[in-house]
Design a protein around this motif. Structure first.
Motif, PDB file in Angstrom:
ATOM      1  N   LEU A   1      25.871 -47.608 -13.762  1.00 63.86           N
ATOM      2  CA  LEU A   1      27.170 -47.038 -13.430  1.00 63.86           C
ATOM      3  C   LEU A   1      28.003 -46.938 -14.695  1.00 63.86           C
ATOM      4  O   LEU A   1      28.378 -47.957 -15.287  1.00 63.86           O
ATOM      5  CB  LEU A   1      27.885 -47.919 -12.397  1.00 63.86           C
ATOM      6  N   GLY A   2      28.274 -45.706 -15.133  1.00 61.72           N
ATOM      7  CA  GLY A   2      29.073 -45.480 -16.327  1.00 61.72           C
ATOM      8  C   GLY A   2      30.268 -44.593 -16.028  1.00 61.72           C
ATOM      9  O   GLY A   2      30.564 -44.283 -14.877  1.00 61.72           O
ATOM     10  N   GLY A   3      30.972 -44.183 -17.089  1.00 64.87           N
ATOM     11  CA  GLY A   3      32.164 -43.351 -16.936  1.00 64.87           C
ATOM     12  C   GLY A   3      33.421 -44.205 -16.981  1.00 64.87           C
ATOM     13  O   GLY A   3      33.378 -45.428 -16.826  1.00 64.87           O
ATOM     14  N   GLY A   4      34.551 -43.512 -17.160  1.00 65.61           N
ATOM     15  CA  GLY A   4      35.817 -44.210 -17.389  1.00 65.61           C
ATOM     16  C   GLY A   4      36.201 -45.199 -16.308  1.00 65.61           C
ATOM     17  O   GLY A   4      36.673 -46.304 -16.602  1.00 65.61           O
TER      18      GLY A   4
ATOM     19  N   SER B   1      43.933 -47.173 -14.635  1.00 56.69           N
ATOM     20  CA  SER B   1      43.937 -48.165 -15.712  1.00 56.69           C
ATOM     21  C   SER B   1      45.229 -48.987 -15.721  1.00 56.69           C
ATOM     22  O   SER B   1      45.307 -50.021 -16.369  1.00 56.69           O
ATOM     23  CB  SER B   1      43.730 -47.474 -17.061  1.00 56.69           C
ATOM     24  N   ASP B   2      46.268 -48.524 -14.987  1.00 57.15           N
ATOM     25  CA  ASP B   2      47.520 -49.282 -14.911  1.00 57.15           C
ATOM     26  C   ASP B   2      47.625 -50.135 -13.651  1.00 57.15           C
ATOM     27  O   ASP B   2      48.601 -50.873 -13.475  1.00 57.15           O
ATOM     28  CB  ASP B   2      48.720 -48.329 -14.997  1.00 57.15           C
ATOM     29  N   LEU B   3      46.646 -50.026 -12.774  1.00 56.64           N
ATOM     30  CA  LEU B   3      46.610 -50.910 -11.601  1.00 56.64           C
ATOM     31  C   LEU B   3      46.071 -52.263 -12.073  1.00 56.64           C
ATOM     32  O   LEU B   3      45.194 -52.319 -12.922  1.00 56.64           O
ATOM     33  CB  LEU B   3      45.642 -50.365 -10.545  1.00 56.64           C
ATOM     34  N   GLY B   4      46.562 -53.335 -11.538  1.00 54.82           N
ATOM     35  CA  GLY B   4      46.012 -54.641 -11.921  1.00 54.82           C
ATOM     36  C   GLY B   4      44.574 -54.774 -11.447  1.00 54.82           C
ATOM     37  O   GLY B   4      44.147 -54.085 -10.513  1.00 54.82           O
TER      38      GLY B   4
ATOM     39  N   ALA C   1      35.168 -49.796  -4.556  1.00 59.07           N
ATOM     40  CA  ALA C   1      33.824 -50.382  -4.443  1.00 59.07           C
ATOM     41  C   ALA C   1      33.175 -50.003  -3.116  1.00 59.07           C
ATOM     42  O   ALA C   1      31.963 -49.806  -3.036  1.00 59.07           O
ATOM     43  CB  ALA C   1      33.897 -51.894  -4.584  1.00 59.07           C
ATOM     44  N   PHE C   2      33.986 -49.895  -2.081  1.00 55.53           N
ATOM     45  CA  PHE C   2      33.480 -49.476  -0.773  1.00 55.53           C
ATOM     46  C   PHE C   2      32.833 -48.095  -0.877  1.00 55.53           C
ATOM     47  O   PHE C   2      31.735 -47.875  -0.356  1.00 55.53           O
ATOM     48  CB  PHE C   2      34.662 -49.463   0.211  1.00 55.53           C
ATOM     49  N   TYR C   3      33.481 -47.180  -1.586  1.00 58.97           N
ATOM     50  CA  TYR C   3      32.933 -45.823  -1.711  1.00 58.97           C
ATOM     51  C   TYR C   3      31.734 -45.769  -2.664  1.00 58.97           C
ATOM     52  O   TYR C   3      30.704 -45.171  -2.348  1.00 58.97           O
ATOM     53  CB  TYR C   3      34.027 -44.845  -2.166  1.00 58.97           C
ATOM     54  N   ILE C   4      31.887 -46.381  -3.826  1.00 59.52           N
ATOM     55  CA  ILE C   4      30.771 -46.331  -4.784  1.00 59.52           C
ATOM     56  C   ILE C   4      29.573 -47.081  -4.203  1.00 59.52           C
ATOM     57  O   ILE C   4      28.421 -46.661  -4.366  1.00 59.52           O
ATOM     58  CB  ILE C   4      31.197 -46.906  -6.151  1.00 59.52           C
ATOM     59  N   GLY C   5      29.849 -48.163  -3.488  1.00 61.67           N
ATOM     60  CA  GLY C   5      28.764 -48.919  -2.850  1.00 61.67           C
ATOM     61  C   GLY C   5      27.967 -48.068  -1.870  1.00 61.67           C
ATOM     62  O   GLY C   5      26.743 -48.180  -1.776  1.00 61.67           O
ATOM     63  N   GLN C   6      28.657 -47.193  -1.149  1.00 62.17           N
ATOM     64  CA  GLN C   6      27.928 -46.288  -0.244  1.00 62.17           C
ATOM     65  C   GLN C   6      27.040 -45.320  -1.006  1.00 62.17           C
ATOM     66  O   GLN C   6      25.905 -45.048  -0.612  1.00 62.17           O
ATOM     67  CB  GLN C   6      28.919 -45.474   0.588  1.00 62.17           C
ATOM     68  N   ALA C   7      27.558 -44.791  -2.110  1.00 65.74           N
ATOM     69  CA  ALA C   7      26.768 -43.836  -2.895  1.00 65.74           C
ATOM     70  C   ALA C   7      25.545 -44.523  -3.490  1.00 65.74           C
ATOM     71  O   ALA C   7      24.437 -43.965  -3.491  1.00 65.74           O
ATOM     72  CB  ALA C   7      27.635 -43.226  -3.995  1.00 65.74           C
ATOM     73  N   VAL C   8      25.736 -45.731  -3.982  1.00 71.12           N
ATOM     74  CA  VAL C   8      24.617 -46.487  -4.556  1.00 71.12           C
ATOM     75  C   VAL C   8      23.593 -46.796  -3.458  1.00 71.12           C
ATOM     76  O   VAL C   8      22.381 -46.673  -3.670  1.00 71.12           O
ATOM     77  CB  VAL C   8      25.118 -47.773  -5.238  1.00 71.12           C
TER      78      VAL C   8
ATOM     79  N   HIS D   1      34.911 -48.719 -16.541  1.00 69.14           N
ATOM     80  CA  HIS D   1      35.456 -49.681 -17.511  1.00 69.14           C
ATOM     81  C   HIS D   1      36.163 -50.818 -16.783  1.00 69.14           C
ATOM     82  O   HIS D   1      36.423 -51.857 -17.376  1.00 69.14           O
ATOM     83  CB  HIS D   1      36.413 -48.977 -18.476  1.00 69.14           C
ATOM     84  N   GLN D   2      36.492 -50.608 -15.520  1.00 71.09           N
ATOM     85  CA  GLN D   2      37.063 -51.674 -14.674  1.00 71.09           C
ATOM     86  C   GLN D   2      35.908 -52.579 -14.258  1.00 71.09           C
ATOM     87  O   GLN D   2      35.315 -52.409 -13.193  1.00 71.09           O
ATOM     88  CB  GLN D   2      37.757 -51.072 -13.453  1.00 71.09           C
ATOM     89  N   LYS D   3      35.594 -53.543 -15.094  1.00 73.54           N
ATOM     90  CA  LYS D   3      34.383 -54.351 -14.912  1.00 73.54           C
ATOM     91  C   LYS D   3      34.403 -55.161 -13.610  1.00 73.54           C
ATOM     92  O   LYS D   3      33.350 -55.563 -13.108  1.00 73.54           O
ATOM     93  CB  LYS D   3      34.182 -55.298 -16.102  1.00 73.54           C
ATOM     94  N   GLN D   4      35.612 -55.408 -13.077  1.00 66.93           N
ATOM     95  CA  GLN D   4      35.691 -56.158 -11.805  1.00 66.93           C
ATOM     96  C   GLN D   4      35.013 -55.399 -10.664  1.00 66.93           C
ATOM     97  O   GLN D   4      34.722 -55.980  -9.613  1.00 66.93           O
ATOM     98  CB  GLN D   4      37.154 -56.479 -11.443  1.00 66.93           C
ATOM     99  N   LEU D   5      34.748 -54.091 -10.879  1.00 66.34           N
ATOM    100  CA  LEU D   5      34.090 -53.312  -9.823  1.00 66.34           C
ATOM    101  C   LEU D   5      32.634 -53.734  -9.606  1.00 66.34           C
ATOM    102  O   LEU D   5      32.127 -53.653  -8.482  1.00 66.34           O
ATOM    103  CB  LEU D   5      34.128 -51.819 -10.163  1.00 66.34           C
ATOM    104  N   PHE D   6      31.954 -54.152 -10.662  1.00 65.76           N
ATOM    105  CA  PHE D   6      30.515 -54.410 -10.525  1.00 65.76           C
ATOM    106  C   PHE D   6      30.181 -55.418  -9.422  1.00 65.76           C
ATOM    107  O   PHE D   6      29.391 -55.109  -8.523  1.00 65.76           O
ATOM    108  CB  PHE D   6      29.897 -54.783 -11.879  1.00 65.76           C
TER     109      PHE D   6
END
Lengths: 296, 296
Positions: A228-231, A194-197, A207-214, A234-239
């Protein structure tokens, strides 16, 4: 009707009730203590509520095989006092109503399919990406249990070419959870996610990893929605980054407009937001109530 | 009762009928020609058979969404004349019985769960590993369709450290099918798989890839049995190698005796052998018949 709901987490229990439209009418929150004491407080809460059914979406691992003598038990959790505890049985002694009982992620998947982002759909996969990674699977109108229950958080994934992080999963090292959970992000970058820009390259790797799981979920299960939920989410730029990864992975192979031109409405955040846990438990209760009606 | 069955393949059609114990009473085989002509022969076969229902397990891709106007059509196959062909509709005009309609791999999964290696189980995943790789998914007593249908043959997998083969999938290069199908084995070693000795290191690499796919199936779906069929799996030495890979991948994380101590009865060959295709189609027919009984 009045649907009782218990969202049982490792740090707090939320109890409440609501109606068949998913509207929550009351709720309380309790700290998770020793099981007997915590469940006595839960029982006290429901004593005068006259609920028609109760749904429980809980932390685990739990036994969800109705044919097993240990059905309704918490199984091997390290949480003190809860391992091998007869969670469901204790409540059934007090309230003679239909009970729904499932994992918290299956509850979330059912809640989203009943009242949330996958409303009206007979299938969805729900990923929660936070301290750990879990999946709930709802397909052809049924929650998937099978042998134990899905554990998609531990999928084997390909390593990002610019990532040298060893992975944080004690079982598998660099599985999905080991590379993409909140603690994995923090260990890799030595700073909380949450402290990374929002423009940090950390999110491309994530996104590379979550994209593989999806992608694996699409290929194995062909769900009608992926939530896709969970803390971490909350980094909406991931979608948008994840959607791009999935399209790159599939490369047009699965011929469906939902994946090709309408992916913004296919890989989506939860619709129930802060009510996801309690609504999921309510959906389990409602399902148990309906099943009882059918059986009788 | 008499259950009609059509096993529709790209090179031949097998038609037959049998009873509710999965016993096949008659069968014929036809070469797959132009669709109108082939289906006329199919219709001629069933004309005097007085079947109570007909199940069709077919090559594809096909539309299996009952809500779609294109339900029962073959969709985008390169096979001449069959793309966008109303396969099911043509048969329904002739025979007024319940029809089962699904992919050949889903049919195989249901056949195995009804009469074969997963008999009595409400879930299994069937992999066919041959010219291509396909999966059929049966879970919580239902075949999985979802958005399109599962396409687990194209899972992304990790590359074996001693394998430099680029992969043969035109869409994904080194996905599962690109690395582990029969043609991939032949291209990698410049010799047919069936001509490699059973001790060749090719089988270690093959087991490495199939083991990953099986691991993903366990983590995403938690099936009660995993059945591995198709031409490549005639190499029986693969079974113990694959089981070892799966246990290595899971590393004890999923706590089930089926995976820990009894994996020889969990990852298994098909039980119906040469009858798998026709029995699978029969199981689809039987399912449609039972569903009609419930609906009426």
């Amino acid at each position: 009707m009045r649907i009782g709901a218990i969202e049982a987490g490792g740090t707090k229990f939320v109890c409440g009730y609501g109606n068949e439209d998913g509207f929550i009418e009351d709720r309380i929150s309790l700290p998770t203590g020793q099981p007997d004491q915590t469940l006595d407080e839960v029982i006290a809460y429901f004593q005068d509520k006259r609920v028609d059914c109760i749904g429980i979406g809980t932390f685990g691992p739990i036994n969800i095989d109705p044919a097993s003598p240990l059905y309704g038990y918490v199984t091997t959790t390290p949480k003190e006092g809860w391992a091998r505890y007869p969670f469901l049985r204790k409540l059934k002694k007090e309230f003679h109503v239909p009970f729904g009982w499932d994992t918290d992620v299956n509850a979330a998947a059912l809640g989203e399919a009943t009242w949330g982002a996958a409303k009206g759909s007979d299938s969805c996969v729900y990923f929660t990406i936070g301290t750990g990674i879990g999946i709930g699977v709802y397909t052809e109108g049924k929650l998937v249990h099978g042998l134990v229950h899905p554990e998609g958080g531990h999928l084997l994934i390909r390593r990002h070419p610019h990532d040298e992080f060893v992975g944080s999963c004690p079982y598998h090292g660099d599985c999905l959870e080991g590379m993409a959970s909140g603690p994995a992000i923090e260990k890799r970058w030595n700073i909380k996610g949450s402290d990374l820009g929002t423009n940090h390259s950390a999110w491309d790797i994530e996104a590379f990893y979550i994209g593989q799981a999806v992608t694996s979920a699409i290929l194995m299960l062909s769900p009608k929605k992926i939530i896709l939920g969970g803390g971490v989410m909350h980094q909406k730029q991931l979608f948008p980054l994840i959607r791009t990864e999935v399209q790159k992975n599939l490369n047009g192979y699965v011929s469906s407009e939902a994946l090709l031109s309408d992916i913004d409405h296919y890989i989506i955040p939860p619709g129930l937001e802060d009510n996801a846990g309690l609504c999921g438990a309510m959906a389990l209760g409602l399902q148990a109530f309906i099943q009882r009606e059918i059986d009788e």
